[in-house]
Scaffold this active site. Structure first.
Site, PDB file in Angstrom:
ATOM      1  N   LEU A  62       5.450  -6.446   7.050  1.00  0.00           N
ATOM      2  CA  LEU A  62       4.212  -6.017   8.034  1.00  0.00           C
ATOM      3  C   LEU A  62       3.803  -7.193   8.947  1.00  0.00           C
ATOM      4  O   LEU A  62       3.649  -6.650  10.136  1.00  0.00           O
ATOM      5  CB  LEU A  62       3.216  -5.869   7.139  1.00  0.00           C
ATOM      6  CG  LEU A  62       3.158  -4.429   6.167  1.00  0.00           C
ATOM      7  CD1 LEU A  62       1.962  -4.356   5.334  1.00  0.00           C
ATOM      8  CD2 LEU A  62       3.730  -3.282   6.906  1.00  0.00           C
ATOM      9  N   ALA A  63       3.936  -8.365   8.493  1.00  0.00           N
ATOM     10  CA  ALA A  63       3.636  -9.437   9.423  1.00  0.00           C
ATOM     11  C   ALA A  63       4.612  -9.884  10.568  1.00  0.00           C
ATOM     12  O   ALA A  63       4.337  -9.904  11.773  1.00  0.00           O
ATOM     13  CB  ALA A  63       2.982 -10.756   8.584  1.00  0.00           C
ATOM     14  N   SER A 303      -0.523   0.146  -9.668  1.00  0.00           N
ATOM     15  CA  SER A 303      -1.644  -0.308  -8.872  1.00  0.00           C
ATOM     16  C   SER A 303      -2.900  -0.354  -9.024  1.00  0.00           C
ATOM     17  O   SER A 303      -3.485   0.588  -9.900  1.00  0.00           O
ATOM     18  CB  SER A 303      -1.715   1.043  -7.628  1.00  0.00           C
ATOM     19  OG  SER A 303      -2.891   1.007  -6.806  1.00  0.00           O
ATOM     20  N   ARG A 350      -9.638  -8.948  -9.242  1.00  0.00           N
ATOM     21  CA  ARG A 350      -8.280  -9.115  -9.913  1.00  0.00           C
ATOM     22  C   ARG A 350      -8.292 -10.447 -10.723  1.00  0.00           C
ATOM     23  O   ARG A 350      -7.954 -10.328 -12.119  1.00  0.00           O
ATOM     24  CB  ARG A 350      -7.257  -9.257  -9.095  1.00  0.00           C
ATOM     25  CG  ARG A 350      -6.908  -7.966  -8.319  1.00  0.00           C
ATOM     26  CD  ARG A 350      -5.817  -8.173  -7.307  1.00  0.00           C
ATOM     27  NE  ARG A 350      -5.529  -6.854  -6.763  1.00  0.00           N
ATOM     28  CZ  ARG A 350      -4.694  -6.388  -5.876  1.00  0.00           C
ATOM     29  NH1 ARG A 350      -3.859  -7.492  -5.451  1.00  0.00           N
ATOM     30  NH2 ARG A 350      -4.494  -5.278  -5.627  1.00  0.00           N
ATOM     31  N   ARG A 468      -7.426 -12.926  -3.521  1.00  0.00           N
ATOM     32  CA  ARG A 468      -7.125 -11.805  -2.696  1.00  0.00           C
ATOM     33  C   ARG A 468      -7.941 -10.543  -3.144  1.00  0.00           C
ATOM     34  O   ARG A 468      -7.446 -10.124  -4.300  1.00  0.00           O
ATOM     35  CB  ARG A 468      -5.816 -11.630  -2.101  1.00  0.00           C
ATOM     36  CG  ARG A 468      -5.761 -10.602  -1.053  1.00  0.00           C
ATOM     37  CD  ARG A 468      -4.316 -10.446  -0.561  1.00  0.00           C
ATOM     38  NE  ARG A 468      -3.343 -10.072  -1.631  1.00  0.00           N
ATOM     39  CZ  ARG A 468      -3.252  -8.659  -2.163  1.00  0.00           C
ATOM     40  NH1 ARG A 468      -3.997  -8.040  -1.529  1.00  0.00           N
ATOM     41  NH2 ARG A 468      -2.342  -8.518  -2.986  1.00  0.00           N
TER      42      ARG A 468
END
Lengths: 668, 258
Positions: A62-63, A303, A350, A468
């Site tokens: 993506l980056a 997920s 998380r 994150r």
């Protein structure tokens, strides 16, 4: 070593250098104005001059893919590299759950400021405020861009986009495409990239691995790559280099990363002078399929979105561990996240969910097969490493079809891997290494401390602090690639083009020769041990001592063990075949050589940071009820490490909090 | 998870490179846990070969969770071992519990004209990228997008677009096709973009360009055999090819400026 590792103190392993600071963001301004101010003050490149400027981008996730497409569209001459056979395969593709954006389509009080606040808090106040605010600002543009590209996000019957919740937040701001959001976003970026390949602005080099950075007069000017089909070692030069090479979770051998994910590009840049920021900040994801045995090659994530409807529990009585979970009555179950964190329940961040699962299993309440473990004192014990993720309640509420519509592909994947049907019996899950918040240090422009070297996505350290939040990796990767880098790199390129380089330029030749020498060294060892056997041993050390819970004694032990293992590697590894061939053993050996150095730096960083924050949990620093206890007085800074053989140098970037008040994180 | 082990014999295609002929070589593999994936079983073989000083078997793989599309070999005659699996699967998600003690398993690379062998089980699939380059995209530059809710998409169309967009570009469809056709791959992209309002402006031009490149790259034509959909790990339905055919015909009667 002239001293005994057992008697070492943390300070023996590093030295402290001068403080550093980001100089690109104007922190005197209100935070809402900083990005607009930077965009205005960054120097521009005239459209007709852009094609004279070459930007090298390593990575097509993506980056990287989004940056290559966007810079190509802008008219720059882009060279884009990936180790896979196609740019479409970068590991962004495996992200399942979703992407956050402050659209407030749910009318639930969401805003740019709230996304900013949630991300900073989720990261346990160890991220740079200005960067995170910008991320929240551009988040809405990302959704617009992706929809325009044809990304098939989930929609409601009215034709509008659907949202769901993710961990660590109380609004519904996550956009998703079933359980394949990363795939759909990446295919969108890939298609934009291929459009530029067709237009001739981007040249694509697949099956090419970056093995060295070329630095000339202190500026990043190119890379050395190995053609993975022919073994050819070649230098590519240009005006700027962008590393979008992902994270380093594979230092643990077992992780949810793809098999090929590695840290060599970033590590080579680090050895050439780029600072490495917060290497010890690792994310252990709570919901992964447990390890099946010694031959396990990777771990598979389930997920986080499953925690919207699945309830996590363990039996209250250890003797129920082997019972059919359906036969354990409600009163004998401990829904421990709902019990300890009533406000967020199963949707705590998380790091917290992972640590609580570990504690339950340490207490002997885990489920699944028992495995033998050796503790710090060398004692063997049998531990069950798994907790239940139960959908029985969701199935009775939504029906089997309702659950299948939300999570069908995840349930299928679980069934295929484990041979068990999660519609019938609860899933068994356990935490696994998933993401690395640390990475190369960058300023507000995403420039490393080496002029001309930019770092985007997971490869940089910037936006997630010490933990994150779910659905924020996709957001950051695309923010960096589509909207940030294309509006900051121009400031540097405006001073170009830089003097042309040839294969005979001394710095280019030196870089190429050093790569060839390293490869020859690996091929010449001809020892007895396979690359994977040494990598697995490194992974065990990292997981035991630098995983979910870290202690001073454990980290010092780990450093000693890693140094011994590195010696063993250079004496006894066996790399078959030759360089001038498609040689996967050689590829893995080179990556492992760099992981063996990175692992030590991670332990040193974890050792020096005598506080707990987010995913970095030091047993010595916890609250009375066992939560991570920060020490803002001493550790409110980014740890940026300068390479120095044997003893890295720590540079501190003090973190400035103006828009958000520092608090002890609470999800209760 | 069961804790069984089996002993098997692999017959693996070994080919040093694209211009040297290859052959099948037999290797016994012992104590294979049935919880292992097929690729973990190949890892086991490669560890044994490496210790013996022999060249390990080269095979492509990356995410090992069925989404990147990098892995793919023909197992006992079917791509991704679809013949051994009750559900659509990638090679990495095929598990050894689908096999039995004493099985002889033949492992070969994709065999298709547009995908030349690089080494052993590794092939070059860059032809797929070229088909996408020809028009498998919506032309929107970064920053030029309207508000996401500006164009609602009916749910059924959005779902159909999604079903087609799940293609992972692994190439099993081509490997399964007696004609070596890439039509399921091409049609999946055509259908994905044709279902969405954003895809309409380039709809007719896109199909002509993509089909033109597909045919120029040595892929064969489609004769509706359906082997492709049968092995597709993402169960892309055969009717995307009907969609492609309908769109192709209407595109021939549509002026698109090129």
């Amino acid at each position: 070593m002239d001293w005994v590792i057992d008697m070492a103190k943390p300070e023996d392993f590093f030295t402290v250098g001068a403080d550093i600071a980001d100089t690109k963001a104007n922190t005197e301004l209100p935070i809402e104005q900083v990005w607009a101010d930077r965009q205005f003050h960054a120097a521009l490149v005239n459209p007709s001059n852009r094609r004279k400027l070459t930007v090298i981008i390593v990575g097509t996730g993506l980056a990287g893919g989004a940056a290559a497409a966007s810079l190509g569209e802008a008219g720059y001459n882009v060279l884009n590299f990936c180790y896979q056979d196609s740019p479409r395969r970068a590991h962004s593709i495996a992200a399942q759950g979703g992407i956050n954006a402050a659209k407030n389509y749910r009318n639930d009080n969401d805003s740019v400021h709230r996304l900013f606040y949630d991300t900073v808090k989720g990261g346990d106040y160890r991220a740079r405020e200005t960067n995170v605010h910008r991320l929240a600002e551009v988040s809405a543009n990302i959704i617009d861009q992706c929809v325009a590209q044809g990304v098939p996000f989930a929609r409601e019957y009215g034709g509008l986009l659907d949202n769901r919740s993710f961990g660590g937040v109380q609004v519904q701001r996550t956009f998703y495409a079933r359980g394949q959001t990363g795939q759909q976003l990446l295919i969108g970026a890939y298609q934009a990239l291929e459009r530029q390949v067709d237009a001739g602005t981007v040249q694509m080099f697949t099956r090419h691995e970056m093995l060295e950075l070329i630095v000339v007069d202190g500026k990043a000017r190119g890379i050395v790559t190995r053609d993975m089909v022919t073994g050819e070692i070649e230098a590519f030069t240009g005006d700027a280099v962008v590393l979008a090479t992902g994270g380093y979770g594979n230092v643990f051998f077992l992780s949810t990363n793809a098999m090929g994910c590695n840290n060599t590009a970033a590590w080579r840049a680090h050895r050439k002078g780029a600072y490495f920021g917060n290497p010890c900040y690792t994310q252990i994801h709570p919901t992964c399929i447990p390890v099946h045995g010694e031959t396990q090659s990777k771990l598979t994530l389930m997920s986080e979105s499953l925690r919207n409807d699945g309830r996590i529990w363990v039996p209250k009585n250890p003797e129920d561990a082997t019972k059919d979970p359906r036969d354990i009555p409600e009163e004998d179950r401990d829904y421990y996240l709902e019990r300890i964190y009533p406000a967020f329940g199963n949707l705590v961040p998380r790091d917290i969910a992972s640590r609580q699962a570990k504690y339950r299993c340490d207490e002997g309440l885990g489920v699944g097969p028992a495995v033998t473990e050796i503790d710090l004192d060398g004692n063997e014990k049998q531990v069950r490493r798994g907790v239940y993720l139960d959908f029985a309640e969701a199935i009775s509420r939504l029906g089997k079809d309702g659950v299948a519509a939300r999570y069908g592909n995840l349930f299928d994947m679980y069934a295929q891997i484990t041979g068990e049907d999660p519609y019938e019996t609860p899933m068994r899950i356990y935490p696994a290494v998933h993401y690395t918040m640390g990475g190369l240090w960058v300023d507000y422009d995403l420039s490393s401390n080496i002029p001309g070297l930019y770092v985007t996505g997971e490869a940089n350290f910037s936006d997630h602090g010490a933990n994150r939040l779910g659905a924020s990796a996709l957001m950051q990767g695309l923010a960096d690639g589509y909207f940030v880098l294309p509006n900051t790199i121009n400031d540097y390129l405006s001073k170009g083009p830089y003097p042309a380089l040839t294969p005979e330029s001394p710095e280019v030749k030196e870089a190429v020769d050093s790569v060839k020498a390293r490869i020859e060294q690996l091929l010449a060892i001809d020892g007895e041990r396979t690359v994977d056997s040494i990598h697995k041993e490194l992974g065990t050390i990292m997981w035991e001592y630098c995983g979910m819970e870290r202690t001073e004694a454990g980290l010092i032990t780990a450093i000693g063990k890693i140094r011994e293992l590195r010696e063993e590697f250079y004496k006894n590894v066996k790399v078959t075949g030759e360089n001038e061939d498609f040689n996967q053993t050689l590829e893995r050996a080179g990556r492992l050589a760099d992981f063996l150095e990175l692992g030590e730096l991670m332990c040193i960083d974890a050792l020096h940071r005598r506080e707990s924050c987010g995913g970095h949990f030091r047993a010595e620093s916890q609250t009375e009820d066992g939560e991570a206890l920060r020490d803002d007085e001493h550790f409110l800074y980014v740890g940026a490490w300068e390479y120095h053989e044997g003893k890295p140098i720590l540079h501190k970037e003090p973190l400035i909090y103006k828009a958000i008040e520092l608090k002890q994180r609470s999800y209760k | 998870m069961s804790e069984n082990t089996i002993n098997i014999t692999l017959r693996v295609w070994r080919q040093p490179n694209g211009h040297t002929p290859g052959k099948l070589v037999s290797y016994p593999v012992k104590d294979v846990s049935t919880d292992m994936s097929f690729l973990e079983m190949l890892d086991l073989l490669n560890e044994e070969l490496t210790v013996k000083g022999e060249e390990p078997v080269a095979f492509d793989h990356d995410c090992r969770e069925g989404i990147c599309g990098m892995c793919g070999v023909v197992i006992n005659g079917t791509p991704h071992g679809r013949g051994s699996s009750p559900v659509p699967t990638t090679t990495c998600q095929l598990h050894m519990r689908m096999f039995h003690d004493g099985d002889v398993i033949t492992v070969e690379p994709w065999r298709a004209r547009p995908f030349p062998v690089i080494k052993d089980l590794v092939v070059n699939r860059s032809a797929f990228d070229k088909i996408i380059q020809a028009g498998g995209f919506i032309s929107v530059n970064t920053g030029a997008a309207p508000e996401a809710h500006a164009a609602p998409v009916p749910k059924l169309k959005a779902d159909r677009a999604f079903d087609a967009a799940t293609c992972i570009g692994c190439g099993a469809c081509v490997a399964a096709c007696p004609n070596h056709s890439g039509m399921l791959f091409t049609a999946a992209k055509i259908t994905h973009l044709a279902m969405l309002p954003q895809g309409q402006p380039e709809r007719h031009l896109r199909i002509k360009k993509m089909i033109g490149v597909h045919d120029a790259l040595d892929f064969g034509g489609c004769t509706n055999i359906g082997e492709c959909a049968a092995v597709c790990p993402k169960a892309i339905p055969l009717d995307v090819i009907s969609q492609l055919n309908r769109d192709l015909i209407s595109s021939l009667f549509t002026r698109d400026g090129k």
